[in-house]
Scaffold this active site. Structure first.
Site, PDB file in Angstrom:
ATOM      1  N   HIS A  65       0.839  -1.202   0.000  1.00 24.91           N
ATOM      2  CA  HIS A  65       0.000   0.000   0.000  1.00 24.91           C
ATOM      3  C   HIS A  65       0.875   1.254   0.000  1.00 24.91           C
ATOM      4  CE1 HIS A  65      -3.873  -1.966   1.787  1.00 24.91           C
ATOM      5  NE2 HIS A  65      -3.350  -2.677   0.798  1.00 24.91           N
ATOM      6  N   GLU A  67       0.912   3.828   1.954  1.00 26.67           N
ATOM      7  CA  GLU A  67       1.442   4.184   3.269  1.00 26.67           C
ATOM      8  C   GLU A  67       2.637   3.322   3.635  1.00 26.67           C
ATOM      9  OE1 GLU A  67      -3.144   4.388   3.824  1.00 26.67           O
ATOM     10  OE2 GLU A  67      -1.724   3.380   2.502  1.00 26.67           O
TER      11      GLU A  67
END
Length: 156
Positions: A65, A67
């Protein structure tokens, strides 16, 4: 944990909006690469020290992801795993996995654009993030939501 919803009465760009625009550029890059268009940047002392966008398709890795990419880059830059005094800017509310990772990094602030009604961490538990982490929601929410909605509309 404090949660703030943001409204800018002055009309000029705030630092949060400036860095969210950088996260949106990364989300657009993900969109162009046929990845779920989420972008993230991590800022320390007014400088971007980590950035990422979703790479789950390219890397065939469900943990890739935006993040997580940004956390890794920022930790490498800092030379350690803790991101105290740093802010994570992400276009969509973090999922449970990313919110949990933010807990372990001890990031000071999370600023996100659009809420994720289905997979966002706040739908499951507000306590997933570190208790000292300040949450700011709704920065450029419309722009962030529009990009991801366009992506999924094109997939249908």
């Amino acid at each position: 944990m404090q949660v703030f919803n943001f409204e800018n009465p002055s009309g000029g760009p705030t630092p949060d909006e400036i860095y969210m625009k950088e996260a949106l550029k990364l989300a657009q890059k993900a969109f162009e690469e046929d990845e779920v268009p989420i972008g993230a940047v991590i800022v320390a002392q007014g400088k971007i020290i980590g950035k990422g966008y979703n790479l789950t398709e390219r890397l065939n890795d469900v943990t890739a992801h935006a993040e997580m990419q940004a956390f890794t880059a920022a930790s490498n830059f800092m030379g350690g795993k803790y991101l105290k005094d740093c802010t994570l800017y992400v276009t969509i509310e973090p999922c449970v996995m990313c919110a949990g990772a933010s807990y372990w990094t001890q990031v000071s602030r999370i600023v996100y654009g659009a809420r994720d009604e289905k997979r966002g961490y706040s739908s499951f538990s507000q306590t997933i993030v570190h208790p000292k982490t300040e949450i700011v929601a709704g920065i450029m929410a419309e722009e962030c939501a529009a990009l991801i909605q366009s992506f999924f509309r094109n997939k249908r």
